[in-house]
Design an enzyme around this catalytic site. Structure first.
Site, PDB file in Angstrom:
ATOM      1  N   ASN A  13       0.860  -1.187   0.000  1.00  0.00           N
ATOM      2  CA  ASN A  13       0.000   0.000   0.000  1.00  0.00           C
ATOM      3  C   ASN A  13       0.895   1.236   0.000  1.00  0.00           C
ATOM      4  OD1 ASN A  13      -1.529   2.262   0.932  1.00  0.00           O
ATOM      5  ND2 ASN A  13      -3.118   0.867   1.600  1.00  0.00           N
ATOM      6  N   ASP A  15      -0.111   4.481  -0.085  1.00  0.00           N
ATOM      7  CA  ASP A  15      -0.804   5.713   0.299  1.00  0.00           C
ATOM      8  C   ASP A  15       0.127   6.748   0.918  1.00  0.00           C
ATOM      9  OD1 ASP A  15      -3.115   4.459  -0.486  1.00  0.00           O
ATOM     10  OD2 ASP A  15      -3.943   4.224   1.522  1.00  0.00           O
ATOM     11  N   HIS A  16       1.036   6.284   1.785  1.00  0.00           N
ATOM     12  CA  HIS A  16       1.776   7.254   2.593  1.00  0.00           C
ATOM     13  C   HIS A  16       2.992   7.840   1.888  1.00  0.00           C
ATOM     14  CE1 HIS A  16      -1.151   6.915   5.603  1.00  0.00           C
ATOM     15  NE2 HIS A  16      -1.001   5.609   5.679  1.00  0.00           N
ATOM     16  N   ARG A  24       3.708  18.922   1.030  1.00  0.00           N
ATOM     17  CA  ARG A  24       4.238  20.095   0.347  1.00  0.00           C
ATOM     18  C   ARG A  24       3.377  20.529  -0.832  1.00  0.00           C
ATOM     19  NH1 ARG A  24       9.829  21.588   0.719  1.00  0.00           N
ATOM     20  NH2 ARG A  24      10.242  21.738   2.952  1.00  0.00           N
ATOM     21  N   HIS A  49      -5.522   3.592  -1.589  1.00  0.00           N
ATOM     22  CA  HIS A  49      -6.839   3.943  -1.041  1.00  0.00           C
ATOM     23  C   HIS A  49      -7.188   5.355  -1.502  1.00  0.00           C
ATOM     24  CE1 HIS A  49      -9.529   4.223   2.847  1.00  0.00           C
ATOM     25  NE2 HIS A  49     -10.169   4.587   1.747  1.00  0.00           N
ATOM     26  N   ARG A  51      -9.361   8.101  -0.993  1.00  0.00           N
ATOM     27  CA  ARG A  51     -10.321   8.561   0.014  1.00  0.00           C
ATOM     28  C   ARG A  51     -11.204   9.672  -0.553  1.00  0.00           C
ATOM     29  NH1 ARG A  51      -9.880   7.439   5.441  1.00  0.00           N
ATOM     30  NH2 ARG A  51      -8.247   5.933   5.979  1.00  0.00           N
ATOM     31  N   ARG A  55      -6.953  12.837   0.702  1.00  0.00           N
ATOM     32  CA  ARG A  55      -5.878  13.311   1.586  1.00  0.00           C
ATOM     33  C   ARG A  55      -4.505  12.761   1.213  1.00  0.00           C
ATOM     34  NH1 ARG A  55      -7.514  10.190   7.114  1.00  0.00           N
ATOM     35  NH2 ARG A  55      -9.538  10.982   6.491  1.00  0.00           N
ATOM     36  N   HIS A  56      -4.481  11.636   0.485  1.00  0.00           N
ATOM     37  CA  HIS A  56      -3.175  11.144   0.011  1.00  0.00           C
ATOM     38  C   HIS A  56      -3.245  10.769  -1.474  1.00  0.00           C
ATOM     39  CE1 HIS A  56      -5.145   7.462   1.432  1.00  0.00           C
ATOM     40  NE2 HIS A  56      -4.914   7.755   2.695  1.00  0.00           N
ATOM     41  N   GLU A  76      -8.514   0.474  -2.935  1.00  0.00           N
ATOM     42  CA  GLU A  76      -9.349   0.530  -1.736  1.00  0.00           C
ATOM     43  C   GLU A  76     -10.230   1.759  -1.817  1.00  0.00           C
ATOM     44  OE1 GLU A  76      -6.997   0.515   1.814  1.00  0.00           O
ATOM     45  OE2 GLU A  76      -6.654  -1.633   1.727  1.00  0.00           O
ATOM     46  N   THR A 106      -6.794   6.651  10.224  1.00  0.00           N
ATOM     47  CA  THR A 106      -6.613   5.475   9.383  1.00  0.00           C
ATOM     48  C   THR A 106      -7.880   4.630   9.491  1.00  0.00           C
ATOM     49  OG1 THR A 106      -5.173   3.566   8.918  1.00  0.00           O
ATOM     50  CG2 THR A 106      -5.511   4.134  11.241  1.00  0.00           C
ATOM     51  N   THR A 107      -8.009   3.625   8.646  1.00  0.00           N
ATOM     52  CA  THR A 107      -9.202   2.771   8.698  1.00  0.00           C
ATOM     53  C   THR A 107      -9.284   2.107  10.067  1.00  0.00           C
ATOM     54  OG1 THR A 107      -8.957   2.365   6.332  1.00  0.00           O
ATOM     55  CG2 THR A 107     -10.432   0.904   7.523  1.00  0.00           C
ATOM     56  N   GLU A 157     -10.904  -9.544   3.025  1.00  0.00           N
ATOM     57  CA  GLU A 157      -9.623  -9.189   3.647  1.00  0.00           C
ATOM     58  C   GLU A 157      -9.873  -8.920   5.123  1.00  0.00           C
ATOM     59  OE1 GLU A 157      -6.009  -5.899   3.429  1.00  0.00           O
ATOM     60  OE2 GLU A 157      -7.123  -6.410   1.623  1.00  0.00           O
ATOM     61  N   HIS A 196      -3.402  -4.609   7.828  1.00  0.00           N
ATOM     62  CA  HIS A 196      -3.560  -3.461   8.722  1.00  0.00           C
ATOM     63  C   HIS A 196      -2.690  -3.643   9.967  1.00  0.00           C
ATOM     64  CE1 HIS A 196      -5.569   0.394   9.489  1.00  0.00           C
ATOM     65  NE2 HIS A 196      -5.308   0.116  10.757  1.00  0.00           N
ATOM     66  N   GLY A 197      -1.665  -2.805  10.063  1.00  0.00           N
ATOM     67  CA  GLY A 197      -0.794  -2.802  11.236  1.00  0.00           C
ATOM     68  C   GLY A 197       0.298  -3.856  11.223  1.00  0.00           C
ATOM     69  N   GLY A 218       1.276  -1.511   4.269  1.00  0.00           N
ATOM     70  CA  GLY A 218       1.628  -0.196   3.760  1.00  0.00           C
ATOM     71  C   GLY A 218       2.397   0.665   4.721  1.00  0.00           C
ATOM     72  N   HIS A 219       1.714   1.183   5.720  1.00  0.00           N
ATOM     73  CA  HIS A 219       2.283   2.203   6.602  1.00  0.00           C
ATOM     74  C   HIS A 219       3.637   1.787   7.174  1.00  0.00           C
ATOM     75  CE1 HIS A 219       2.745   4.551  10.359  1.00  0.00           C
ATOM     76  NE2 HIS A 219       2.235   5.512   9.619  1.00  0.00           N
TER      77      HIS A 219
END
Length: 248
Positions: A13, A15-16, A24, A49, A51, A55-56, A76, A106-107, A157, A196-197, A218-219
């Site tokens: 993922n 996203d980040h 920026r 994802h 959203r 936001r990302h 997502e 986050t989700t 998932e 997730h996590g 991802g994160h």
């Protein structure tokens, strides 16, 4: 006597990468570049994802990730008519429907499929007709699994956040919940993913569950890339996943 060892797929993922870019407001770092680097590092798919508040990941990112990477894109998104229209336009390999609250960082949990069947059914039908594999991001829960199966989706998932946050005996209970739900998913004919996590220190017990065929992470990997590089972070996660399978 040769044994075939199952290969657990790894989806990244990104996203980040977009979160850092958007801080920026410019074009750097580019999520597409991250996806291409990840491909060379051996990931099996890219997750993004989109959203509602953008936001990302942005709409232009979805088009680039769909068309310019050469890996399956797992999009997502919240189950809204706007997102369904975007998904049917781009026809990504997979669409994962997730809950989305405007103020969340986050989700925060799984989709309440059992209470949303009437709303989800036409969306699932439209997405499947557009050629995307539809996945529902759910808690490891029998009622949610049965509701997902009734909607005709091919994939679920499991949200692993509660497992990742738990300690000691609580973590063991969460792991057992995911294990038993994965067995139930297989009995219902559902392909089983998880995410997730997940991080280096907690991924192995999830990777060892035989019914789970894909992890989306991802994160942690994007954060770890700051310290050791993206290729290295992916390689280490892949190594841990393979180790877990070899001893399971």
């Amino acid at each position: 006597l040769s044994m075939t060892i199952r290969r657990l797929r790894l989806g990244l993922n990104i996203d980040h990468v977009a979160t850092v870019r958007n801080a920026r407001g410019g074009a750097h770092p580019d999520p597409l570049r991250a996806a291409l680097l990840s491909k060379s590092a051996g990931v099996d798919s890219i997750t993004a994802h989109l959203r509602e508040d953008r936001r990302h990941i942005r709409d232009a990112d979805v088009a680039a990730l769909r068309n310019d990477v050469g890996l399956p894109l797992n999009l997502e998104m919240a189950p809204t008519s706007e997102m369904v229209a975007i998904a049917t336009k781009h026809s990504p390999h997979a669409v994962c429907l997730v809950p989305e609250n405007r103020e969340e960082i986050t989700t925060e949990g799984g989709l309440e499929v059992a209470g949303l069947q009437d709303r989800l059914r036409p969306m699932v039908k439209e997405l499947l007709a557009a050629g995307s594999r539809v996945s529902l991001f759910i808690e490891a829960d029998i009622a949610q699994l049965k509701a997902a199966a009734a909607l005709g989706v091919p994939v679920v998932e499991f949200h692993t956040g509660r497992y990742c946050e738990a300690k000691g005996a609580s973590r063991s209970l969460e792991l057992e919940r995911i294990r038993s739900s994965a067995k139930e998913a297989a009995l219902l004919g559902l392909e089983c993913h998880a995410g997730h996590g997940l991080a280096f220190d907690n991924v192995k017990p999830i990777a060892a569950i035989p019914e789970i065929v894909e992890l989306n992470i991802g994160h942690f990997l994007i954060g770890e890339a700051v310290f050791i590089g993206l290729k290295e972070a992916i390689s280490e996660m892949r190594r841990l996943m393979d180790e877990a399978i070899a001893v399971s």
